[in-house]
Design a protein around this motif. Structure first.
Motif, PDB file in Angstrom:
ATOM      1  N   THR A 160       0.846  -1.202   0.000  1.00 20.40           N
ATOM      2  CA  THR A 160       0.000   0.000   0.000  1.00 20.40           C
ATOM      3  C   THR A 160       0.880   1.250   0.000  1.00 20.40           C
ATOM      4  OG1 THR A 160      -1.692  -1.165   1.236  1.00 20.40           O
ATOM      5  CG2 THR A 160      -1.813   1.227   1.282  1.00 20.40           C
ATOM      6  N   LEU A 161       1.855   1.278   0.913  1.00 21.60           N
ATOM      7  CA  LEU A 161       2.718   2.459   1.016  1.00 21.60           C
ATOM      8  C   LEU A 161       3.581   2.606  -0.238  1.00 21.60           C
ATOM      9  CD1 LEU A 161       3.799   2.169   4.769  1.00 21.60           C
ATOM     10  CD2 LEU A 161       2.023   3.627   3.790  1.00 21.60           C
ATOM     11  N   LYS A 169       2.388  10.306  -3.976  1.00 17.41           N
ATOM     12  CA  LYS A 169       1.478  10.801  -2.922  1.00 17.41           C
ATOM     13  C   LYS A 169       2.248  11.050  -1.618  1.00 17.41           C
ATOM     14  CE  LYS A 169      -2.726  10.318  -4.882  1.00 17.41           C
ATOM     15  NZ  LYS A 169      -2.950   9.171  -5.695  1.00 17.41           N
ATOM     16  N   ALA A 170       1.901  12.116  -0.919  1.00 16.79           N
ATOM     17  CA  ALA A 170       2.526  12.405   0.378  1.00 16.79           C
ATOM     18  C   ALA A 170       1.896  11.512   1.451  1.00 16.79           C
ATOM     19  CB  ALA A 170       2.324  13.867   0.719  1.00 16.79           C
ATOM     20  N   LEU A 171       2.719  11.010   2.363  1.00 16.17           N
ATOM     21  CA  LEU A 171       2.230  10.143   3.439  1.00 16.17           C
ATOM     22  C   LEU A 171       2.472  10.803   4.781  1.00 16.17           C
ATOM     23  CD1 LEU A 171       3.981   6.778   2.382  1.00 16.17           C
ATOM     24  CD2 LEU A 171       1.680   7.540   1.771  1.00 16.17           C
ATOM     25  N   THR A 172       1.558  10.599   5.720  1.00 13.62           N
ATOM     26  CA  THR A 172       1.787  11.069   7.081  1.00 13.62           C
ATOM     27  C   THR A 172       1.845   9.852   7.981  1.00 13.62           C
ATOM     28  OG1 THR A 172       0.514  13.011   6.512  1.00 13.62           O
ATOM     29  CG2 THR A 172       0.971  12.676   8.845  1.00 13.62           C
ATOM     30  N   THR A 223      14.658   1.554  -0.189  1.00 13.93           N
ATOM     31  CA  THR A 223      14.917   0.280  -0.889  1.00 13.93           C
ATOM     32  C   THR A 223      14.455   0.324  -2.334  1.00 13.93           C
ATOM     33  OG1 THR A 223      14.529  -0.812   1.218  1.00 13.93           O
ATOM     34  CG2 THR A 223      14.601  -2.229  -0.712  1.00 13.93           C
ATOM     35  N   PHE A 224      13.321   0.956  -2.584  1.00 15.45           N
ATOM     36  CA  PHE A 224      12.777   0.948  -3.947  1.00 15.45           C
ATOM     37  C   PHE A 224      13.074   2.256  -4.697  1.00 15.45           C
ATOM     38  CE2 PHE A 224      10.410  -2.353  -1.761  1.00 15.45           C
ATOM     39  CZ  PHE A 224      10.473  -3.397  -2.678  1.00 15.45           C
ATOM     40  N   ASN A 225      14.067   3.017  -4.199  1.00 15.26           N
ATOM     41  CA  ASN A 225      14.478   4.264  -4.844  1.00 15.26           C
ATOM     42  C   ASN A 225      13.306   5.211  -5.083  1.00 15.26           C
ATOM     43  OD1 ASN A 225      17.130   3.195  -5.049  1.00 15.26           O
ATOM     44  ND2 ASN A 225      16.468   2.039  -6.859  1.00 15.26           N
ATOM     45  N   LEU A 226      12.471   5.353  -4.050  1.00 14.22           N
ATOM     46  CA  LEU A 226      11.335   6.271  -4.144  1.00 14.22           C
ATOM     47  C   LEU A 226      11.637   7.515  -3.310  1.00 14.22           C
ATOM     48  CD1 LEU A 226       8.670   3.449  -3.801  1.00 14.22           C
ATOM     49  CD2 LEU A 226       9.169   4.749  -5.876  1.00 14.22           C
ATOM     50  N   ASN A 227      10.807   8.520  -3.435  1.00 15.46           N
ATOM     51  CA  ASN A 227      11.089   9.815  -2.812  1.00 15.46           C
ATOM     52  C   ASN A 227      10.730   9.840  -1.313  1.00 15.46           C
ATOM     53  OD1 ASN A 227      11.392  12.452  -2.111  1.00 15.46           O
ATOM     54  ND2 ASN A 227       9.976  13.275  -3.669  1.00 15.46           N
TER      55      ASN A 227
END
Ligand SMILES: NC(=O)c1ccc[n+]([C@@H]2O[C@H](COP(=O)([O-])OP(=O)(O)OC[C@H]3O[C@@H](n4cnc5c(N)ncnc54)[C@H](OP(=O)(O)O)[C@@H]3O)[C@@H](O)[C@H]2O)c1
Length: 279
Positions: A160-161, A169-172, A223-227
């Motif tokens: 999901t994350l 998408k920004a996560l809190t 790990t997945f080279n995401l922001n």
């Protein structure tokens, strides 16, 4: 080959157990259309018509946030478990019940096999009610935050994350609570040992490390080279102000797992990367 009836075989965890261990055990996978565990007559006639050594009971009401579905949760997790146990007991077969870290309140970590459950949610209480039906008549295996590389019907928290971060998408994420992510492949291999070495005890089959949801999301991003800068922080109190709460410091560990080395979260994610051909 040992014959295993597995309930919840269409679920996130159960389907992977069957996938990984079908050369080691003869599985008889059951979905709700084959046997509704809340229907005593159906459970009796289906199970009594099968030849098996052990029932691996994974089927459950698994919505951790549905506080308004108390009756349904108890019907599936308590009555359903009792229905199966009755038949298995009279047939003198083995029984393994999969349970959860949500049986603990999350106030006084860490939680080991001898810790006393005190659930704070309907889901946790209904799963604990299932545990109490079993008592010493079977094995109880608690798992926490299971994740795997792919599964169409249901996203675990890690996928999901990851999907949200991939979409920018920004996560809190809560920074002052703890959770223990567990690689489902490890759960399967741990269960392989437990199904071959059955005893009527409680075991925890959980990942190697406890972390905050914030740290979890950061590790996924790295790990997945995401922001990672998309991952913001909040507190447990703020996040759960108007939501059903889960255990705050859900630091579940095992004092009894000397039989299978569970991976750390980073190791688990690297294996997943490999499985997805991303390495
Ligand atoms: N996922 C988690 O985060 C987590 C964490 C800790 C512990 N656990 C435990 O691990 C086990 C597996 O969870 P999961 O996430 O893999 O489950 P899941 O993906 O939500 O699947 C639930 C399974 O239960 C079956 N089921 C539900 N109601 C049923 C009924 N009345 N009769 C027969 N089968 C029924 C479903 O069958 P159909 O598809 O046919 O409806 C499905 O196979 C559960 O015992 C759960 O409590 C899960």
């Amino acid at each position: 080959m040992k014959k295993i009836v597995i309930t919840g075989a269409t679920g996130l965890v159960g389907s992977r157990v069957v996938e990984l261990l079908s050369d080691k055990f003869e599985f008889i996978p059951l979905a709700s259309k084959d046997m509704d565990i809340t229907n005593k007559d159906s459970v009796h006639s289906v199970l009594n018509g099968l030849s098996y050594d052990l029932v691996l009971h994974m089927a459950a009401y698994t919505n951790t946030k549905a506080e308004n579905e108390e009756e349904k949760a108890y019907q599936i997790n308590e009555t359903g478990t009792q229905n199966i146990l009755d038949v298995v007991n009279s047939a003198k077969k083995e029984f393994i019940y999969i349970s959860t870290d949500f049986v603990f309140d999350g106030e006084k970590p860490p939680y080991v096999e001898t810790s006393i459950p005190h659930p704070i949610s309907t889901y946790g209480a209904s799963k604990y009610a299932g545990e109490k039906k079993i008592g010493t008549d079977g094995m109880i295996v608690r798992i926490s935050y299971p994740y795997r590389s792919a599964f169409g019907p249901k996203k675990d928290i890690i996928r999901t994350l990851k999907t949200l971060l991939e979409a920018g998408k920004a996560l809190t994420m809560v920074n002052d609570s703890l959770m223990v992510p567990t690689f489902i492949d490890d759960i399967a291999y741990g269960l392989e040992y437990l199904m071959n070495n059955y005893s009527r005890e409680i075991f925890h089959l959980v990942g190697k490390d406890a972390m905050s949801p914030f740290a979890l999301a950061q590790t996924i991003a790295k790990t997945f080279n995401l922001n990672g800068s998309l991952v913001g922080k909040t507190t447990y109190d703020e996040y759960f102000a108007n939501k059903p709460k889960g255990p705050r410091y859900s630091d579940i560990r095992s004092e009894k797992n000397t039989f299978y080395a569970m991976h750390s979260f980073e190791e688990g994610l690297h294996i997943i990367k490999n499985q997805l051909n991303l390495l």
